[in-house]
Motif scaffolding. Structure first.
Motif, PDB file in Angstrom:
ATOM      1  N   MET A 168       0.774  -1.229  -0.299  1.00 54.47           N
ATOM      2  CA  MET A 168      -0.023   0.016  -0.304  1.00 54.47           C
ATOM      3  C   MET A 168       1.197   1.221   0.148  1.00 54.47           C
ATOM      4  N   LEU A 169       0.646   1.922  -1.062  1.00 54.46           N
ATOM      5  CA  LEU A 169       1.075   3.509  -0.650  1.00 54.46           C
ATOM      6  C   LEU A 169       0.502   4.107   0.828  1.00 54.46           C
ATOM      7  N   LEU A 170       1.937   4.430   1.465  1.00 56.18           N
ATOM      8  CA  LEU A 170       1.228   5.463   2.678  1.00 56.18           C
ATOM      9  C   LEU A 170       1.021   7.580   2.490  1.00 56.18           C
ATOM     10  N   LYS A 171       0.276   8.270   2.227  1.00 54.46           N
ATOM     11  CA  LYS A 171      -0.075   9.040   1.567  1.00 54.46           C
ATOM     12  C   LYS A 171       0.191   9.822   3.133  1.00 54.46           C
ATOM     13  N   TYR A 172       0.009  10.260   4.363  1.00 54.39           N
ATOM     14  CA  TYR A 172      -0.278  11.053   4.943  1.00 54.39           C
ATOM     15  C   TYR A 172       0.277  10.393   6.539  1.00 54.39           C
ATOM     16  N   VAL A 173       1.304   9.780   7.227  1.00 59.77           N
ATOM     17  CA  VAL A 173       1.530   9.819   8.309  1.00 59.77           C
ATOM     18  C   VAL A 173       1.463  10.756   9.721  1.00 59.77           C
ATOM     19  N   SER A 174       1.175  10.725  11.113  1.00 62.17           N
ATOM     20  CA  SER A 174       1.290  11.717  11.506  1.00 62.17           C
ATOM     21  C   SER A 174       1.554  11.154  13.232  1.00 62.17           C
ATOM     22  N   LEU A 175       2.906  11.166  13.424  1.00 65.14           N
ATOM     23  CA  LEU A 175       3.256  10.402  14.622  1.00 65.14           C
ATOM     24  C   LEU A 175       3.215  11.579  15.758  1.00 65.14           C
ATOM     25  N   ASP A 176       2.249  12.548  15.608  1.00 60.66           N
ATOM     26  CA  ASP A 176       1.162  13.049  16.891  1.00 60.66           C
ATOM     27  C   ASP A 176       0.515  14.214  16.168  1.00 60.66           C
ATOM     28  N   LEU A 177      -0.382  13.504  16.503  1.00 61.86           N
ATOM     29  CA  LEU A 177      -2.147  14.256  14.883  1.00 61.86           C
ATOM     30  C   LEU A 177      -1.895  16.085  16.004  1.00 61.86           C
ATOM     31  N   HIS A 178      -2.449  16.027  17.264  1.00 58.23           N
ATOM     32  CA  HIS A 178      -3.029  16.616  18.114  1.00 58.23           C
ATOM     33  C   HIS A 178      -1.969  18.136  17.955  1.00 58.23           C
ATOM     34  N   ASN A 179      -0.433  18.317  17.552  1.00 61.32           N
ATOM     35  CA  ASN A 179       0.343  18.645  17.687  1.00 61.32           C
ATOM     36  C   ASN A 179       0.897  19.128  15.970  1.00 61.32           C
ATOM     37  N   SER A 180      -0.050  18.965  15.217  1.00 62.11           N
ATOM     38  CA  SER A 180       0.196  18.832  13.681  1.00 62.11           C
ATOM     39  C   SER A 180      -0.162  19.789  13.384  1.00 62.11           C
ATOM     40  N   SER A 181      -0.258  19.777  11.839  1.00 60.70           N
ATOM     41  CA  SER A 181      -0.684  20.488  10.947  1.00 60.70           C
ATOM     42  C   SER A 181      -2.262  20.544  10.283  1.00 60.70           C
ATOM     43  N   TYR A 182      -2.046  19.307  10.721  1.00 67.76           N
ATOM     44  CA  TYR A 182      -3.213  18.125   9.816  1.00 67.76           C
ATOM     45  C   TYR A 182      -4.760  19.755  10.825  1.00 67.76           C
ATOM     46  N   GLU A 183      -5.560  20.013   9.322  1.00 66.50           N
ATOM     47  CA  GLU A 183      -6.987  20.207   9.388  1.00 66.50           C
ATOM     48  C   GLU A 183      -8.193  19.454   8.969  1.00 66.50           C
ATOM     49  N   GLY A 184      -8.942  19.669   9.998  1.00 66.40           N
ATOM     50  CA  GLY A 184     -10.385  19.279  10.279  1.00 66.40           C
ATOM     51  C   GLY A 184     -10.752  17.447  11.110  1.00 66.40           C
ATOM     52  N   ASN A 185      -9.267  17.475  11.791  1.00 64.52           N
ATOM     53  CA  ASN A 185      -9.772  16.879  12.874  1.00 64.52           C
ATOM     54  C   ASN A 185     -11.017  16.760  13.248  1.00 64.52           C
ATOM     55  N   ILE A 186     -11.599  15.366  13.016  1.00 61.02           N
ATOM     56  CA  ILE A 186     -13.111  15.101  14.307  1.00 61.02           C
ATOM     57  C   ILE A 186     -12.848  13.506  15.170  1.00 61.02           C
ATOM     58  N   MET A 187     -12.977  13.960  16.498  1.00 62.65           N
ATOM     59  CA  MET A 187     -12.153  13.570  17.636  1.00 62.65           C
ATOM     60  C   MET A 187     -13.164  12.245  17.069  1.00 62.65           C
ATOM     61  N   THR A 188     -13.438  10.962  18.306  1.00 60.35           N
ATOM     62  CA  THR A 188     -13.547   9.820  18.958  1.00 60.35           C
ATOM     63  C   THR A 188     -13.850  10.676  20.134  1.00 60.35           C
ATOM     64  N   GLU A 189     -14.813   9.685  20.909  1.00 59.97           N
ATOM     65  CA  GLU A 189     -15.302   9.983  22.122  1.00 59.97           C
ATOM     66  C   GLU A 189     -13.560   9.303  23.222  1.00 59.97           C
ATOM     67  N   TYR A 190     -13.665   7.897  23.048  1.00 50.75           N
ATOM     68  CA  TYR A 190     -11.844   7.900  22.990  1.00 50.75           C
ATOM     69  C   TYR A 190     -10.883   8.718  22.915  1.00 50.75           C
ATOM     70  N   GLU A 191     -10.725   9.413  21.887  1.00 50.21           N
ATOM     71  CA  GLU A 191      -9.625   9.985  21.443  1.00 50.21           C
ATOM     72  C   GLU A 191      -9.463  11.352  22.074  1.00 50.21           C
ATOM     73  N   GLU A 192     -10.962  11.750  22.586  1.00 44.91           N
ATOM     74  CA  GLU A 192     -10.555  13.402  23.560  1.00 44.91           C
ATOM     75  C   GLU A 192     -10.325  12.987  24.842  1.00 44.91           C
ATOM     76  N   LYS A 193     -10.667  11.713  24.973  1.00 43.28           N
ATOM     77  CA  LYS A 193     -10.976  11.677  26.565  1.00 43.28           C
ATOM     78  C   LYS A 193      -8.455  10.837  26.872  1.00 43.28           C
ATOM     79  N   PHE A 194      -8.448  10.134  26.056  1.00 44.56           N
ATOM     80  CA  PHE A 194      -7.174  10.049  26.368  1.00 44.56           C
ATOM     81  C   PHE A 194      -5.865  11.362  25.882  1.00 44.56           C
TER      82      PHE A 194
END
Length: 214
Positions: free
Chosen positions: A171-197
């Motif tokens: 497979m082709l790796l198009k995007y990789v972030s090792l720290d999403l919430h401190n990246s420039s990525y826009e439009g992230n929608i969090m899950t309940e689990y994601e917000e908690k942790f």
């Protein structure tokens, strides 16, 4: 995660056929019958309580979404969200991911979301991980050519395993972030689990990968 059994969940799911697809095998290759249009279909495997898939459907009315969850006691909470929002481009399915090819034909699905899947940390359980090669084969057989998987987790071990699995599958790796919430990525929608942790300082990993036509 220990789930509290809700014996009434089955009846509640069956009471809302307009939201919960009761016999998905009957729509294999013909999901336009469910949504009444031929918009792209994105599915989330392990939709949990439904926050992510509901917010995605609200933000993207031009895309049809299906939230897939194996646990009745969990998906019934997602159903409550959907009843409240009444989104025409969102449906739910109470099925197991290993059976997806029974419900979708090749090309039925345009994109797959895997959010905070069970990491199954023991090596002897790696075949249960939703990014293991047998699951990748299932996704490839229901996705359009060059279809994508968008994957998020807070588990570094699972993320590293998944990157290797994607790469070994070709497979082709198009995007990789090792720290999403401190990246420039826009439009992230969090899950309940994601917000908690993430609020506790856990790092969130994310990647977008694409199948290559063979």
């Amino acid at each position: 995660m220990r789930l509290r059994n809700k014996p009434w969940a089955k009846d509640r799911l069956e009471s809302y056929p307009q939201y919960v697809v009761a016999k998905p095998e009957s729509y294999k290759g013909n999901w336009t019958e469910v949504f009444g249009n031929d918009q792209p279909i994105h599915i989330e495997i392990g939709t949990g309580k439904g926050r992510f898939i509901t917010e995605m459907a609200k933000a993207n009315p031009h895309i049809n979404y299906i939230g897939i969850e194996v646990y009745k006691s969990v998906i019934v909470i997602a159903l409550d969200r959907l009843i409240e929002e009444d989104l025409p481009n969102l449906r739910l399915m109470n099925v197991n991911a290993v059976e997806l090819q029974n419900y979708f034909a090749k090309g039925d699905v345009d994109q797959v979301y895997l959010n905070f899947s069970d990491p199954w940390p023991k090596t002897r359980h790696e075949k249960r991980r939703l990014t293991y090669k047998t699951f990748l084969s299932i996704y490839e057989n229901i996705l359009v050519d060059n279809g994508e998987i968008h994957f998020k987790t807070d588990n570094q071990g699972l993320f590293e395993f998944s990157l290797r699995s994607f790469s070994e599958y070709g497979m082709l790796l198009k995007y990789v972030s090792l720290d999403l919430h401190n990246s420039s990525y826009e439009g992230n929608i969090m899950t309940e689990y994601e917000e908690k942790f993430s609020s506790k300082g856990f790092r969130i990993y994310r990647c977008e990968v694409q199948f290559q036509k063979k």
